[in-house]
Design a protein around this motif. Sequence first.
Motif, PDB file in Angstrom:
ATOM      1  N   GLU A 138       5.937  -2.081  -1.150  1.00 42.24           N
ATOM      2  CA  GLU A 138       4.558  -1.125  -0.676  1.00 42.24           C
ATOM      3  C   GLU A 138       5.383   0.029   0.082  1.00 42.24           C
ATOM      4  O   GLU A 138       5.020   1.293   0.096  1.00 42.24           O
ATOM      5  CB  GLU A 138       3.898  -1.901   0.384  1.00 42.24           C
ATOM      6  CG  GLU A 138       2.850  -3.243  -0.422  1.00 42.24           C
ATOM      7  CD  GLU A 138       1.942  -2.261  -1.254  1.00 42.24           C
ATOM      8  OE1 GLU A 138       1.601  -1.099  -0.698  1.00 42.24           O
ATOM      9  OE2 GLU A 138       1.817  -2.770  -2.119  1.00 42.24           O
ATOM     10  N   ASP A 139       6.538  -0.368   0.841  1.00 40.64           N
ATOM     11  CA  ASP A 139       7.290   0.803   1.501  1.00 40.64           C
ATOM     12  C   ASP A 139       8.003   1.953   0.752  1.00 40.64           C
ATOM     13  O   ASP A 139       7.708   3.214   0.921  1.00 40.64           O
ATOM     14  CB  ASP A 139       8.543   0.102   2.530  1.00 40.64           C
ATOM     15  CG  ASP A 139       7.919  -0.601   3.650  1.00 40.64           C
ATOM     16  OD1 ASP A 139       6.967  -0.334   3.890  1.00 40.64           O
ATOM     17  OD2 ASP A 139       8.678  -1.382   4.173  1.00 40.64           O
ATOM     18  N   ILE A 140       8.439   1.407  -0.521  1.00 38.62           N
ATOM     19  CA  ILE A 140       9.008   2.394  -1.444  1.00 38.62           C
ATOM     20  C   ILE A 140       7.736   3.166  -2.017  1.00 38.62           C
ATOM     21  O   ILE A 140       8.080   4.270  -2.217  1.00 38.62           O
ATOM     22  CB  ILE A 140       9.635   1.599  -2.673  1.00 38.62           C
ATOM     23  CG1 ILE A 140      10.895   0.786  -2.227  1.00 38.62           C
ATOM     24  CG2 ILE A 140       9.704   2.417  -3.809  1.00 38.62           C
ATOM     25  CD1 ILE A 140      11.485  -0.283  -3.099  1.00 38.62           C
ATOM     26  N   PHE A 141       6.733   2.607  -2.380  1.00 35.89           N
ATOM     27  CA  PHE A 141       5.593   3.457  -3.216  1.00 35.89           C
ATOM     28  C   PHE A 141       5.003   4.444  -2.037  1.00 35.89           C
ATOM     29  O   PHE A 141       4.426   5.463  -2.306  1.00 35.89           O
ATOM     30  CB  PHE A 141       4.526   2.452  -3.470  1.00 35.89           C
ATOM     31  CG  PHE A 141       4.783   2.149  -5.093  1.00 35.89           C
ATOM     32  CD1 PHE A 141       3.984   2.784  -6.022  1.00 35.89           C
ATOM     33  CD2 PHE A 141       5.581   1.332  -5.396  1.00 35.89           C
ATOM     34  CE1 PHE A 141       4.240   2.436  -7.517  1.00 35.89           C
ATOM     35  CE2 PHE A 141       5.817   1.039  -6.680  1.00 35.89           C
ATOM     36  CZ  PHE A 141       5.184   1.620  -7.810  1.00 35.89           C
ATOM     37  N   LYS A 142       5.010   4.057  -0.813  1.00 34.57           N
ATOM     38  CA  LYS A 142       4.649   4.817   0.504  1.00 34.57           C
ATOM     39  C   LYS A 142       5.372   6.180   0.342  1.00 34.57           C
ATOM     40  O   LYS A 142       4.624   7.407   0.657  1.00 34.57           O
ATOM     41  CB  LYS A 142       4.307   3.888   1.528  1.00 34.57           C
ATOM     42  CG  LYS A 142       3.853   4.969   2.924  1.00 34.57           C
ATOM     43  CD  LYS A 142       3.691   4.036   4.134  1.00 34.57           C
ATOM     44  CE  LYS A 142       3.225   4.851   5.296  1.00 34.57           C
ATOM     45  NZ  LYS A 142       3.211   4.050   6.639  1.00 34.57           N
ATOM     46  N   LYS A 143       6.575   6.051   0.137  1.00 33.79           N
ATOM     47  CA  LYS A 143       7.481   6.978   0.369  1.00 33.79           C
ATOM     48  C   LYS A 143       7.540   7.946  -0.910  1.00 33.79           C
ATOM     49  O   LYS A 143       7.709   9.185  -0.797  1.00 33.79           O
ATOM     50  CB  LYS A 143       8.739   6.590   0.677  1.00 33.79           C
ATOM     51  CG  LYS A 143       9.078   5.795   1.783  1.00 33.79           C
ATOM     52  CD  LYS A 143       8.740   6.922   3.203  1.00 33.79           C
ATOM     53  CE  LYS A 143       8.916   6.293   4.670  1.00 33.79           C
ATOM     54  NZ  LYS A 143       8.451   7.192   5.652  1.00 33.79           N
TER      55      LYS A 143
END
Length: 210
Positions: free
Chosen positions: A184-189
Motif C-alpha cells: 500500500e505504501d509503495i502504490f501510494k507513492k
Amino acid sequence: MFLACLSWFCTSLLVFVSGGKLPEAEVKITVLHKPFLCHRKSKYGDILLVHHEGYLQNGTKFHSSYSQGDKQPVWFTLGIKEVIKGWDKGLQGMCAGEKRRLVVPPALAYGKEGKGKIPPESTLTFNIEVMEIRNGPRSHESFQEMDLNDDWKLSKDEVKEYLRKEFQRHGYPPNDTHHEQMVEDIFKKEDENEDGFISSREFTYKHDEL
C-alpha cells in the motif's frame, strides 16, 4: 522593518559571494555505534527497519518509536521521499545495527510549515538505529522479475509476491499483513495515475530519480 532589511541584505550577500547560488543544506552525521561486522550497507531503494528518537533544538523530545505508539520500529524505502530529505540523505551507507545522530536543517525536514509538534523552521536532531536492511523493488531487473505476466505493469499481487520471495530468500518468514502494508505504501507513492498498477514508465521514472 530593520530586521527584515538585514535578513534580505545577508541573503543577498550570500548569493553574491557564492556566485548566485545559496549553499545547499546539509545533514550533520555522527556515528554513535557501528557493528564490527557489516554484510551490506544501505543504499537508495533499500527497505530499512529503524528505531528513532526526534528532538527539537531546545532538547524537547517530540517522538520516540521506542516508547510511543506501538513501540515498534518502522519500515520505509530509502530515497523515494517516504521520509524527510534529511533521512534520505543521512541514512545512506549504514549497516544493520548501526546507530547515527542526524542534525537536520529545516530545508531537509519540515521547512516553513512545520508539522504537528514541530514548529516552522525547526532544526531537528534524530537518533536512529537501523535494525534491518532488505532489498526493495527499485531496479529494472526487479521490475522484470516482478512483472509475472509480462504486461509491462505491476499489480499489487505481483509486488506482494516479489516481497514475499525476497523475505524468504534472505531467511525471513513471510508476513502477509506486513507485506500488504508495504505494498500500500509503495502504490501510494508510485501509482501516479491511481489506476491500481505501477506502469514501467512510473517505475522507471522513480528509479531514475534515485
